[in-house]
Design an enzyme around this catalytic site. Sequence first.
Site, PDB file in Angstrom:
ATOM      1  N   ARG A  57       0.829  -1.211   0.000  1.00 29.30           N
ATOM      2  CA  ARG A  57       0.000   0.000   0.000  1.00 29.30           C
ATOM      3  C   ARG A  57       0.860   1.255   0.000  1.00 29.30           C
ATOM      4  NH1 ARG A  57      -3.715  -1.637   5.244  1.00 29.30           N
ATOM      5  NH2 ARG A  57      -4.025  -3.818   4.644  1.00 29.30           N
ATOM      6  N   ASP A  59      -0.026   5.419   1.364  1.00 31.71           N
ATOM      7  CA  ASP A  59      -1.070   6.202   2.026  1.00 31.71           C
ATOM      8  C   ASP A  59      -1.606   7.313   1.137  1.00 31.71           C
ATOM      9  OD1 ASP A  59      -1.249   4.885   4.376  1.00 31.71           O
ATOM     10  OD2 ASP A  59       0.170   6.151   5.457  1.00 31.71           O
ATOM     11  N   TYR A 117      12.544   4.147  -1.315  1.00 32.51           N
ATOM     12  CA  TYR A 117      11.694   5.327  -1.176  1.00 32.51           C
ATOM     13  C   TYR A 117      12.533   6.597  -1.281  1.00 32.51           C
ATOM     14  CZ  TYR A 117       7.608   2.732   0.501  1.00 32.51           C
ATOM     15  OH  TYR A 117       6.526   1.905   0.605  1.00 32.51           O
ATOM     16  N   ARG A 206       8.305   7.973   6.842  1.00 34.74           N
ATOM     17  CA  ARG A 206       7.915   9.323   7.270  1.00 34.74           C
ATOM     18  C   ARG A 206       8.330   9.588   8.718  1.00 34.74           C
ATOM     19  NH1 ARG A 206       1.773   9.206   5.807  1.00 34.74           N
ATOM     20  NH2 ARG A 206       1.801  11.114   7.048  1.00 34.74           N
TER      21      ARG A 206
END
Lengths: 268, 268
Positions: A57, A59, A117, A206
Amino acid sequence: MILISIRYKIIFSYDGTNFCGFQVQPNQRTVQGEITKVVNQIAKNPSKPIKICGSGRTDSGVHALAQVAHFDFPFKIASNHMFKALNSMLPLDIVVKKVNIVSKDFHARFDVSGKRYMYRIDLGQFRDPFKRFYTGHWRGKLDLNKIQVALNDLIGTHDFTSFVASGSEARSNIRTIYEATYHLDSSNNELRFEFYGNGFLYNMVRIIVGVLVEIGSGYRDVHDILRLYRIKDRTQARRTASPQGLYLKHVYYEYEDPKHPTKSSYKI
Amino acid sequence: MILISIRYKIIFSYDGTNFCGFQVQPNQRTVQGEITKVVNQIAKNPSKPIKICGSGRTDSGVHALAQVAHFDFPFKIASNHMFKALNSMLPLDIVVKKVNIVSKDFHARFDVSGKRYMYRIDLGQFRDPFKRFYTGHWRGKLDLNKIQVALNDLIGTHDFTSFVASGSEARSNIRTIYEATYHLDSSNNELRFEFYGNGFLYNMVRIIVGVLVEIGSGYRDVHDILRLYRIKDRTQARRTASPQGLYLKHVYYEYEDPKHPTKSSYKI
């Protein structure tokens, strides 16, 4: 009647701004939902709806430069035709970059061996209107030497319990980070982080970025990440960087990176 | 009671995506409307509402890197305080870059001596999701040598009647273009045009870009712009490039550019 189907692997990019995340949710516009709709239209709405399986997934508000998914299609279409059909029917905030026909052994989620990422932070005094959906924002001073020390503390295998948001369904919080780097893009007044590891927990990138910024600002000790590994307490890593700056940059599959060929045993 | 007021000049940038253009319109979200609201809030909603005068309009979807406006404020606030107040109250798609207190002689529209526009064209095979609101798009081949020849034909003083959209209120269609250049940004797979002139008619830049792309594609003679000057017929310049690629980059005022100091006598 013999039911055959062909498995397609797709690599695609999306602007997460107008999606409620990747995963299908009732009455919400999601990336998986839009792709599912289009793939079923291309198959002329088969009696058994085609499901899309993503690598994992993302967000709401989070972007992807190269997300990966697979689906089983009821008849064979050449991959370049599938590529054109998808791109001509998908909304403009999703673009398919690559389509391959793959064996049934391939699984977009279970075969992931790593992910990369990127996180972009705009350093301007005020938020740049053109970057408000595409970067996080920090206007304070950052000591890049301290950030470099902290990035080194991320490398290796650690227990990231202090770096996982509530709601994670992972069985283990142990992950291995292979690379953690920064790049100062002065021409765009931006700091960019990249993280490559065998898997990332819910909100982990994050939360890491939030801690790095606090270390660079002097609010935390330069080696505070080592303390966070030890104490295993999420409430200690307070700040979660905003979703707008986060990009899923690459999904690695077994043996794609010979240096890190391990098939992940984690639920990602 | 003596009514005094202080004139402020502001330079600001905006992402045009979510605005119905610059100019105030009833029941529409516009740039001028948002700034007007905030300036009147800072003045505690004076009995006589403060009006914002911009250097000129931009259309729905068109962006600005440095639009200029002035307004007369009922009491004095230091320009750095006005700067902070505006930026803390304006929505995130407008940012003020500079505030100056100026004499009452300054007029943001009447004193314009020139404007500079940029136009960005994404050259990717499919539209990049991250650029869909920020670039035009062209997937065909472009001959940059032909485009360079055509750009040279733009320099100088010409009758741009073939390049003006219906709805223009200009008294004259004669304008002078000082600079017309292209830059191929290979790392972003983009072609960027810049145009600097003493004024631009309604949709003129977007119509010029449409013609340039057709010349670069071989659909028009390389000197077709000279023919368009002569025939003065808007229907001949068919394509209007999309608003998303257009940026107002700089507004010049008298004597700001010593090479082109003329105060414009045109209604822009």
